[in-house]
Design a protein around this motif. Structure first.
Motif, mmCIF file in Angstrom:
data_model
loop_
_atom_site.group_PDB
_atom_site.id
_atom_site.type_symbol
_atom_site.label_atom_id
_atom_site.label_comp_id
_atom_site.label_asym_id
_atom_site.label_seq_id
_atom_site.Cartn_x
_atom_site.Cartn_y
_atom_site.Cartn_z
ATOM 1 N N TYR A 84 0.757 -1.506 0.230
ATOM 2 C CA TYR A 84 0.172 -0.266 -0.150
ATOM 3 C C TYR A 84 0.974 1.474 0.106
ATOM 4 C CZ TYR A 84 -3.243 -4.020 1.389
ATOM 5 O OH TYR A 84 -4.228 -4.288 1.234
ATOM 6 N N ALA A 85 2.306 0.695 -0.002
ATOM 7 C CA ALA A 85 3.366 2.119 0.121
ATOM 8 C C ALA A 85 3.385 2.878 -1.530
ATOM 9 C CB ALA A 85 3.704 2.152 0.333
ATOM 10 N N PRO A 86 3.896 3.597 -1.508
ATOM 11 C CA PRO A 86 3.416 3.946 -3.127
ATOM 12 C C PRO A 86 5.208 3.882 -3.528
ATOM 13 C CG PRO A 86 2.836 6.301 -1.857
ATOM 14 C CD PRO A 86 3.228 4.882 -0.657
ATOM 15 N N ASP A 87 5.449 3.519 -4.892
ATOM 16 C CA ASP A 87 6.210 2.309 -5.347
ATOM 17 C C ASP A 87 7.556 1.643 -4.234
ATOM 18 O OD1 ASP A 87 6.099 4.829 -7.403
ATOM 19 O OD2 ASP A 87 7.710 5.929 -6.456
ATOM 20 N N ARG A 88 6.301 1.270 -3.548
ATOM 21 C CA ARG A 88 7.169 0.004 -3.036
ATOM 22 C C ARG A 88 6.044 -1.312 -3.240
ATOM 23 N NH1 ARG A 88 10.178 1.391 0.588
ATOM 24 N NH2 ARG A 88 11.006 -0.400 1.164
ATOM 25 N N HIS A 89 7.379 -2.705 -2.701
ATOM 26 C CA HIS A 89 5.956 -3.969 -2.832
ATOM 27 C C HIS A 89 6.920 -4.821 -2.149
ATOM 28 C CE1 HIS A 89 10.114 -3.538 -5.594
ATOM 29 N NE2 HIS A 89 9.825 -5.488 -6.000
ATOM 30 N N PRO A 90 6.047 -5.904 -1.895
ATOM 31 C CA PRO A 90 6.159 -6.640 -0.886
ATOM 32 C C PRO A 90 6.966 -7.596 -1.414
ATOM 33 C CG PRO A 90 4.239 -6.859 -1.060
ATOM 34 C CD PRO A 90 4.581 -6.107 -1.873
ATOM 35 N N ALA A 91 8.048 -8.982 -1.012
ATOM 36 C CA ALA A 91 9.059 -9.759 -1.455
ATOM 37 C C ALA A 91 8.578 -10.843 -0.482
ATOM 38 C CB ALA A 91 9.962 -8.960 -2.514
ATOM 39 N N VAL A 92 8.176 -12.088 -1.289
ATOM 40 C CA VAL A 92 8.930 -13.016 0.016
ATOM 41 C C VAL A 92 9.878 -13.355 0.561
ATOM 42 C CG1 VAL A 92 8.579 -15.652 0.116
ATOM 43 C CG2 VAL A 92 6.992 -14.410 -0.710
ATOM 44 N N VAL A 93 11.227 -13.089 -0.949
ATOM 45 C CA VAL A 93 12.629 -13.135 -0.073
ATOM 46 C C VAL A 93 13.103 -12.135 0.823
ATOM 47 C CG1 VAL A 93 13.267 -11.520 -1.687
ATOM 48 C CG2 VAL A 93 14.636 -13.522 -1.425
ATOM 49 N N ASP A 94 12.260 -10.756 0.486
ATOM 50 C CA ASP A 94 13.076 -9.715 1.422
ATOM 51 C C ASP A 94 11.959 -10.053 2.748
ATOM 52 O OD1 ASP A 94 13.762 -7.880 -0.057
ATOM 53 O OD2 ASP A 94 12.194 -6.755 -0.642
ATOM 54 N N PHE A 95 10.973 -10.177 2.805
ATOM 55 C CA PHE A 95 10.647 -10.823 3.823
ATOM 56 C C PHE A 95 11.326 -12.208 4.916
ATOM 57 C CE2 PHE A 95 9.210 -15.031 6.731
ATOM 58 C CZ PHE A 95 8.147 -14.427 7.677
ATOM 59 N N LEU A 96 12.470 -12.963 4.217
ATOM 60 C CA LEU A 96 12.436 -14.571 4.373
ATOM 61 C C LEU A 96 14.259 -13.685 4.739
ATOM 62 C CD1 LEU A 96 12.416 -17.313 1.878
ATOM 63 C CD2 LEU A 96 11.059 -16.515 4.122
ATOM 64 N N ALA A 97 14.731 -12.563 3.912
ATOM 65 C CA ALA A 97 15.964 -12.344 4.793
ATOM 66 C C ALA A 97 15.781 -11.309 5.859
ATOM 67 C CB ALA A 97 16.591 -10.904 3.892
ATOM 68 N N ASN A 98 14.640 -10.466 6.057
ATOM 69 C CA ASN A 98 13.951 -10.257 7.692
ATOM 70 C C ASN A 98 14.217 -10.813 8.768
ATOM 71 O OD1 ASN A 98 14.063 -7.495 5.861
ATOM 72 N ND2 ASN A 98 12.193 -7.303 6.063
ATOM 73 N N ALA A 99 13.081 -12.338 7.994
ATOM 74 C CA ALA A 99 12.612 -12.735 9.323
ATOM 75 C C ALA A 99 14.900 -13.405 9.841
ATOM 76 C CB ALA A 99 12.203 -13.888 8.628
ATOM 77 N N GLY A 100 15.219 -13.706 9.063
ATOM 78 C CA GLY A 100 16.732 -14.785 9.085
ATOM 79 C C GLY A 100 17.379 -13.873 10.061
ATOM 80 N N GLY A 101 17.484 -12.504 9.464
ATOM 81 C CA GLY A 101 18.432 -11.202 10.416
ATOM 82 C C GLY A 101 17.892 -11.318 11.529
#
Length: 120
Positions: A84-101
């Protein structure tokens, strides 16, 4: 330095990291600050710092593992908000990096905490 001082410093750092993660997650891409790191490394390091400082600063308040679960939930929620943020998109790979960190940061803090005596 006393353990109480280090705990207070970790709490302050925790809130600073939390605000930075929130801002980086929801501001439009063209005004977001970027680091020299690869995007996934950037995600991992930000959440590693969050997990580390959260556990060091507040780990004595809740059962072990609580912050790890909490941060994985926050990572998922912020990825969804990006839809819902302008010019942004969710990504599973980003979530995995976040969760892993986050999990690595909390785990590292717990491991260090076992070797460092804390003041009551």
């Amino acid at each position: 330095m006393s353990a109480a001082f280090l705990r207070r410093a970790a709490r302050a750092a925790c809130w600073a990291v939390a605000l930075a993660i929130l801002a980086a997650s929801v501001v439009p891409g063209e005004i977001r600050a970027y680091s020299p790191f690869n995007g996934l490394v950037e995600h991992f390091l930000a959440y590693f710092a969050m997990g580390l400082t959260l556990e060091f600063g507040y780990g004595d308040r809740l059962p072990r593992g609580t912050f790890a679960v909490l941060l994985v939930g926050v990572a998922a929620a912020l990825e969804i908000v990006q839809a819902y943020a302008p010019d942004r998109h969710p990504a599973v790979v980003d979530f995995l990096a976040n969760a892993g960190g986050a999990l690595t940061g909390v785990g590292f803090a717990v491991l260090i905490g076992r070797f460092v005596a804390r003041e009551p």
